[in-house]
Design a protein around this motif. Sequence first.
Motif, PDB file in Angstrom:
ATOM      1  N   ALA A 136      11.247  -1.199  20.584  1.00  0.00           N
ATOM      2  CA  ALA A 136      12.467  -1.897  20.162  1.00  0.00           C
ATOM      3  C   ALA A 136      12.953  -2.836  21.264  1.00  0.00           C
ATOM      4  CB  ALA A 136      13.551  -0.885  19.801  1.00  0.00           C
ATOM      5  N   ASP A 137      12.912  -2.376  22.511  1.00  0.00           N
ATOM      6  CA  ASP A 137      13.355  -3.193  23.641  1.00  0.00           C
ATOM      7  C   ASP A 137      12.454  -4.401  23.880  1.00  0.00           C
ATOM      8  OD1 ASP A 137      15.396  -1.382  24.081  1.00  0.00           O
ATOM      9  OD2 ASP A 137      14.383  -0.374  25.762  1.00  0.00           O
ATOM     10  N   ARG A 138      11.153  -4.246  23.626  1.00  0.00           N
ATOM     11  CA  ARG A 138      10.189  -5.296  23.945  1.00  0.00           C
ATOM     12  C   ARG A 138       9.808  -6.169  22.751  1.00  0.00           C
ATOM     13  NH1 ARG A 138       5.428  -2.241  26.768  1.00  0.00           N
ATOM     14  NH2 ARG A 138       4.638  -4.354  26.919  1.00  0.00           N
ATOM     15  N   ALA A 139      10.446  -5.957  21.617  1.00  0.00           N
ATOM     16  CA  ALA A 139      10.076  -6.705  20.407  1.00  0.00           C
ATOM     17  C   ALA A 139      10.171  -8.211  20.623  1.00  0.00           C
ATOM     18  CB  ALA A 139      10.942  -6.276  19.230  1.00  0.00           C
ATOM     19  N   GLY A 140      11.202  -8.661  21.298  1.00  0.00           N
ATOM     20  CA  GLY A 140      11.358 -10.090  21.549  1.00  0.00           C
ATOM     21  C   GLY A 140      10.231 -10.655  22.392  1.00  0.00           C
ATOM     22  N   ASP A 141       9.849  -9.943  23.445  1.00  0.00           N
ATOM     23  CA  ASP A 141       8.760 -10.389  24.323  1.00  0.00           C
ATOM     24  C   ASP A 141       7.413 -10.372  23.610  1.00  0.00           C
ATOM     25  OD1 ASP A 141      10.587 -10.674  26.383  1.00  0.00           O
ATOM     26  OD2 ASP A 141      10.167  -8.690  27.223  1.00  0.00           O
ATOM     27  N   LEU A 142       7.200  -9.335  22.782  1.00  0.00           N
ATOM     28  CA  LEU A 142       5.914  -9.201  22.088  1.00  0.00           C
ATOM     29  C   LEU A 142       5.794 -10.137  20.886  1.00  0.00           C
ATOM     30  CD1 LEU A 142       5.515  -5.301  22.063  1.00  0.00           C
ATOM     31  CD2 LEU A 142       4.235  -6.945  23.450  1.00  0.00           C
ATOM     32  N   GLY A 143       6.934 -10.480  20.288  1.00  0.00           N
ATOM     33  CA  GLY A 143       6.904 -11.313  19.087  1.00  0.00           C
ATOM     34  C   GLY A 143       6.785 -10.499  17.815  1.00  0.00           C
ATOM     35  N   TYR A 144       6.805  -9.197  17.939  1.00  0.00           N
ATOM     36  CA  TYR A 144       6.773  -8.287  16.793  1.00  0.00           C
ATOM     37  C   TYR A 144       7.244  -6.929  17.304  1.00  0.00           C
ATOM     38  CZ  TYR A 144       2.630  -5.913  18.604  1.00  0.00           C
ATOM     39  OH  TYR A 144       1.765  -5.181  19.379  1.00  0.00           O
ATOM     40  N   THR A 145       7.577  -6.034  16.384  1.00  0.00           N
ATOM     41  CA  THR A 145       7.958  -4.690  16.777  1.00  0.00           C
ATOM     42  C   THR A 145       6.725  -3.798  16.686  1.00  0.00           C
ATOM     43  OG1 THR A 145      10.211  -5.013  15.970  1.00  0.00           O
ATOM     44  CG2 THR A 145       9.498  -2.736  16.316  1.00  0.00           C
ATOM     45  N   ALA A 146       6.287  -3.337  17.829  1.00  0.00           N
ATOM     46  CA  ALA A 146       5.111  -2.464  17.882  1.00  0.00           C
ATOM     47  C   ALA A 146       5.445  -1.110  17.263  1.00  0.00           C
ATOM     48  CB  ALA A 146       4.661  -2.285  19.325  1.00  0.00           C
ATOM     49  N   THR A 147       4.439  -0.487  16.700  1.00  0.00           N
ATOM     50  CA  THR A 147       4.563   0.871  16.169  1.00  0.00           C
ATOM     51  C   THR A 147       3.599   1.765  16.942  1.00  0.00           C
ATOM     52  OG1 THR A 147       2.804   0.558  14.543  1.00  0.00           O
ATOM     53  CG2 THR A 147       5.068  -0.028  13.850  1.00  0.00           C
ATOM     54  N   ALA A 148       3.757   3.064  16.788  1.00  0.00           N
ATOM     55  CA  ALA A 148       2.826   3.983  17.443  1.00  0.00           C
ATOM     56  C   ALA A 148       1.397   3.666  17.016  1.00  0.00           C
ATOM     57  CB  ALA A 148       3.190   5.432  17.116  1.00  0.00           C
ATOM     58  N   THR A 149       1.216   3.366  15.741  1.00  0.00           N
ATOM     59  CA  THR A 149      -0.119   3.042  15.243  1.00  0.00           C
ATOM     60  C   THR A 149      -0.680   1.785  15.895  1.00  0.00           C
ATOM     61  OG1 THR A 149       0.164   4.180  13.134  1.00  0.00           O
ATOM     62  CG2 THR A 149      -1.404   2.359  13.166  1.00  0.00           C
ATOM     63  N   SER A 150       0.128   0.734  15.975  1.00  0.00           N
ATOM     64  CA  SER A 150      -0.389  -0.511  16.565  1.00  0.00           C
ATOM     65  C   SER A 150      -0.657  -0.357  18.054  1.00  0.00           C
ATOM     66  CB  SER A 150       0.556  -1.686  16.294  1.00  0.00           C
ATOM     67  OG  SER A 150       1.815  -1.507  16.930  1.00  0.00           O
ATOM     68  N   ILE A 151       0.176   0.423  18.732  1.00  0.00           N
ATOM     69  CA  ILE A 151      -0.008   0.650  20.167  1.00  0.00           C
ATOM     70  C   ILE A 151      -1.297   1.422  20.425  1.00  0.00           C
ATOM     71  CG2 ILE A 151       0.917   1.850  22.194  1.00  0.00           C
ATOM     72  CD1 ILE A 151       3.758   1.391  20.840  1.00  0.00           C
ATOM     73  N   VAL A 152      -1.451   2.525  19.733  1.00  0.00           N
ATOM     74  CA  VAL A 152      -2.617   3.398  19.939  1.00  0.00           C
ATOM     75  C   VAL A 152      -3.903   2.675  19.557  1.00  0.00           C
ATOM     76  CG1 VAL A 152      -3.752   5.523  19.171  1.00  0.00           C
ATOM     77  CG2 VAL A 152      -1.309   5.540  19.777  1.00  0.00           C
ATOM     78  N   THR A 153      -3.893   2.006  18.413  1.00  0.00           N
ATOM     79  CA  THR A 153      -5.106   1.314  17.972  1.00  0.00           C
ATOM     80  C   THR A 153      -5.515   0.246  18.975  1.00  0.00           C
ATOM     81  OG1 THR A 153      -4.567   1.745  15.652  1.00  0.00           O
ATOM     82  CG2 THR A 153      -6.155  -0.015  16.100  1.00  0.00           C
ATOM     83  N   ALA A 154      -4.569  -0.568  19.406  1.00  0.00           N
ATOM     84  CA  ALA A 154      -4.882  -1.627  20.370  1.00  0.00           C
ATOM     85  C   ALA A 154      -5.388  -1.040  21.690  1.00  0.00           C
ATOM     86  CB  ALA A 154      -3.659  -2.505  20.610  1.00  0.00           C
ATOM     87  N   TRP A 155      -4.766   0.051  22.136  1.00  0.00           N
ATOM     88  CA  TRP A 155      -5.181   0.681  23.390  1.00  0.00           C
ATOM     89  C   TRP A 155      -6.618   1.203  23.296  1.00  0.00           C
ATOM     90  CZ3 TRP A 155      -4.387   1.004  28.331  1.00  0.00           C
ATOM     91  CH2 TRP A 155      -4.955   2.050  29.053  1.00  0.00           C
ATOM     92  N   LEU A 156      -6.931   1.905  22.207  1.00  0.00           N
ATOM     93  CA  LEU A 156      -8.267   2.481  22.062  1.00  0.00           C
ATOM     94  C   LEU A 156      -9.333   1.395  21.944  1.00  0.00           C
ATOM     95  CD1 LEU A 156      -7.419   5.458  19.692  1.00  0.00           C
ATOM     96  CD2 LEU A 156      -7.960   5.566  22.140  1.00  0.00           C
ATOM     97  N   VAL A 157      -9.025   0.335  21.214  1.00  0.00           N
ATOM     98  CA  VAL A 157      -9.974  -0.776  21.073  1.00  0.00           C
ATOM     99  C   VAL A 157     -10.228  -1.410  22.441  1.00  0.00           C
ATOM    100  CG1 VAL A 157     -10.213  -3.123  20.135  1.00  0.00           C
ATOM    101  CG2 VAL A 157      -9.529  -1.241  18.635  1.00  0.00           C
ATOM    102  N   GLU A 158      -9.151  -1.618  23.204  1.00  0.00           N
ATOM    103  CA  GLU A 158      -9.300  -2.220  24.528  1.00  0.00           C
ATOM    104  C   GLU A 158      -9.990  -1.265  25.502  1.00  0.00           C
ATOM    105  OE1 GLU A 158      -6.222  -3.406  28.016  1.00  0.00           O
ATOM    106  OE2 GLU A 158      -5.909  -4.453  26.105  1.00  0.00           O
ATOM    107  N   LYS A 159      -9.569  -0.019  25.522  1.00  0.00           N
ATOM    108  CA  LYS A 159     -10.122   0.955  26.464  1.00  0.00           C
ATOM    109  C   LYS A 159     -11.627   1.125  26.302  1.00  0.00           C
ATOM    110  CE  LYS A 159      -9.743   5.656  28.154  1.00  0.00           C
ATOM    111  NZ  LYS A 159      -8.871   6.800  28.329  1.00  0.00           N
ATOM    112  N   TYR A 160     -12.078   1.160  25.053  1.00  0.00           N
ATOM    113  CA  TYR A 160     -13.495   1.390  24.799  1.00  0.00           C
ATOM    114  C   TYR A 160     -14.281   0.111  24.543  1.00  0.00           C
ATOM    115  CZ  TYR A 160     -12.204   6.238  24.883  1.00  0.00           C
ATOM    116  OH  TYR A 160     -11.724   7.459  25.292  1.00  0.00           O
TER     117      TYR A 160
END
Length: 167
Positions: free
Chosen positions: A131-155
């Motif tokens: 919620a705090d970073r929505a303006g910087d990100l340009g969208y409101t991240a969700t747990a799903t979007s955070i986790v998915t992006a992290w796993l894709v990047e990590k691996y």
Amino acid sequence: MTAKDDNLLARLTAASARLKEVGSADLAAAVDEAIAPAGWGKIRRAVEGDTGNPTLNVRMPEELKARIVAAAAAAGNELPDDIVEALRRFADGSFSPAAPVRARRGSAQKSTNLSARIDPAIRERAEAAAADRAGDLGYTATATSIVTAWLVEKYGLQTEPKATPAK
């Protein structure tokens, strides 16, 4: 169910009957409870303890989940630990996921959940940061979007190009 599984069920059923014959009705009842449809869950909670943590379901395409599971296994990592790491890194600001992209209407792949029991405080911190970073990100991240992006990047996985970024 495999033949070995069928054999185990038959043996436990026989054990229950034998316990009843020898006057151990309480032990027979325990065996019967263990082989009942929800019995494995009761045993699991007894062995592992009930963490009380709710399940976080991360919705993603089946094919992507399979690649993530394989990559984590190959790296010797546990996916629940990776999920916690993703939420913590997002919450502390050391990870910023790109906006997720959505498939064109009607073209989405079949989806499934990647699930893990997560301490609710970790999820709450990530959601507050979203919620705090929505303006910087340009969208409101969700747990799903955070986790998915992290796993894709990590691996080092690639996701299929989609139509448009989510807002």
